[in-house]
Design an enzyme around this catalytic site. Structure first.
Site, PDB file in Angstrom:
ATOM      1  N   SER A  98       0.830  -1.194   0.000  1.00 48.08           N
ATOM      2  CA  SER A  98       0.000   0.000   0.000  1.00 48.08           C
ATOM      3  C   SER A  98       0.873   1.257   0.000  1.00 48.08           C
ATOM      4  CB  SER A  98      -0.969  -0.048   1.188  1.00 48.08           C
ATOM      5  OG  SER A  98      -1.984   0.915   1.043  1.00 48.08           O
ATOM      6  N   ASP A 222      -9.581  -5.270  -4.662  1.00 50.18           N
ATOM      7  CA  ASP A 222      -9.074  -4.218  -3.780  1.00 50.18           C
ATOM      8  C   ASP A 222      -9.942  -2.963  -3.893  1.00 50.18           C
ATOM      9  OD1 ASP A 222      -7.485  -2.358  -2.349  1.00 50.18           O
ATOM     10  OD2 ASP A 222      -5.648  -3.370  -2.980  1.00 50.18           O
ATOM     11  N   HIS A 250      -7.537  -5.763  -0.392  1.00 52.90           N
ATOM     12  CA  HIS A 250      -6.304  -5.046  -0.076  1.00 52.90           C
ATOM     13  C   HIS A 250      -5.371  -5.876   0.808  1.00 52.90           C
ATOM     14  CE1 HIS A 250      -4.009  -1.423  -0.294  1.00 52.90           C
ATOM     15  NE2 HIS A 250      -4.060  -1.152   0.991  1.00 52.90           N
TER      16      HIS A 250
END
Length: 270
Positions: A98, A222, A250
């Site tokens: 991320s 995601d 995610h």
């Protein structure tokens, strides 16, 4: 073992160093709003296979110092360089999830990939987490602004809401609580400031400077870093490979942890 590394602005960064005598090294940079424990299910398995796993808590998160400033990508990438210098890392794989992926990319650009032999990006918040006129693939800036505003009003509630969109597969209530607790360890200032960075910063020019083999792992479901971001990364980074995760959001490092670990190991060993 755990220890601290002091950066050039005297902020102490916490480092968890597992299997330090092994030559095959992976440096992990966690995503928002967690800390190095996000990679527990990699740290459980990879050292058994002869890997040195290093997890850092970026400033403001986990056990690291929590200053009032220093949360832009440049400073966060500089913190990584301080860790690399302090423990004399060479020929290592740099992995980031991320916003940790965004920091890894900034490190590769800003520090010319110092010491890195391979790059692994996990659901990376790049080249831009948010939509722009020239890049319609991200989420809206308004959605991130709402997270920032909620952080200052009711951070626990914001973390709960964010946790609900993090995973595609069902997770147990105890696991959900564990993930929630990771976010609570951060400071409110850092939580809001890093969110501001991933809302406003972009890495289109940075990805063009990556010169090492790159693995891109990304869940197709995601809702945080949308899958088209991974496609854009694969198109923008030469010598890159994109592996879609069909059953992940995610949190692909947990939702399909066996596949995640297998793909990462295969990439490093090839």
């Amino acid at each position: 073992m755990g220890y601290y590394v002091k950066t050039d602005d005297d902020v102490k960064i916490y480092v968890e160093d597992i299997n330090p005598k092994c030559d095959k090294t992976i440096l992990f940079i966690h995503g928002w709003p967690a800390n190095h424990n996000l990679f527990e299910y990699q740290f459980d398995e990879l050292p058994k296979l002869g890997y040195r796993c290093i997890g850092i808590d970026i400033r403001g998160f986990g056990k690291s110092d929590k200053p009032a400033e220093g949360y832009d990508y440049d400073r966060l990438a500089d913190d990584v360089r301080c860790v690399v210098n302090a423990i004399k890392l060479k020929n290592f794989t740099l992995g980031g999830h991320s916003v940790g992926g965004a920091i890894a990319i900034k490190y590769m650009s800003r520090h010319k990939g110092y010491g890195v032999s391979k790059l692994a990006l996990f659901a990376a918040a790049a080249p831009s987490l948010t939509r722009r006129p020239e890049f319609p693939a991200g989420i809206s800036k308004e959605d991130v602004t709402a997270l920032i505003e909620q952080t200052y009003v009711d951070r626990p509630k914001m973390l709960r809401t964010f946790g609900e969109m993090f995973f595609f597969q069902n997770i147990t209530k105890p696991f959900s609580q564990w993930f929630f607790n990771l976010g609570l360890e951060a400071s409110g200032i850092a939580t809001a400031a890093v969110a501001t960075s991933f809302r406003d910063e972009e890495l289109f020019s940075d990805i063009k400077k990556i010169e090492v083999p790159t693995l891109i792992l990304h869940g197709i479901h995601d809702k945080v870093c949308l899958f088209p971001l991974a496609v854009a990364l694969s198109q923008g980074i030469k010598d890159s490979k994109l592996v879609p995760f069909e059953n992940s959001g995610h949190g692909l490092f947990y939702e399909e942890k066996d596949k995640f670990n297998k793909e990462l190991i295969k990439f490093i060993e090839d």
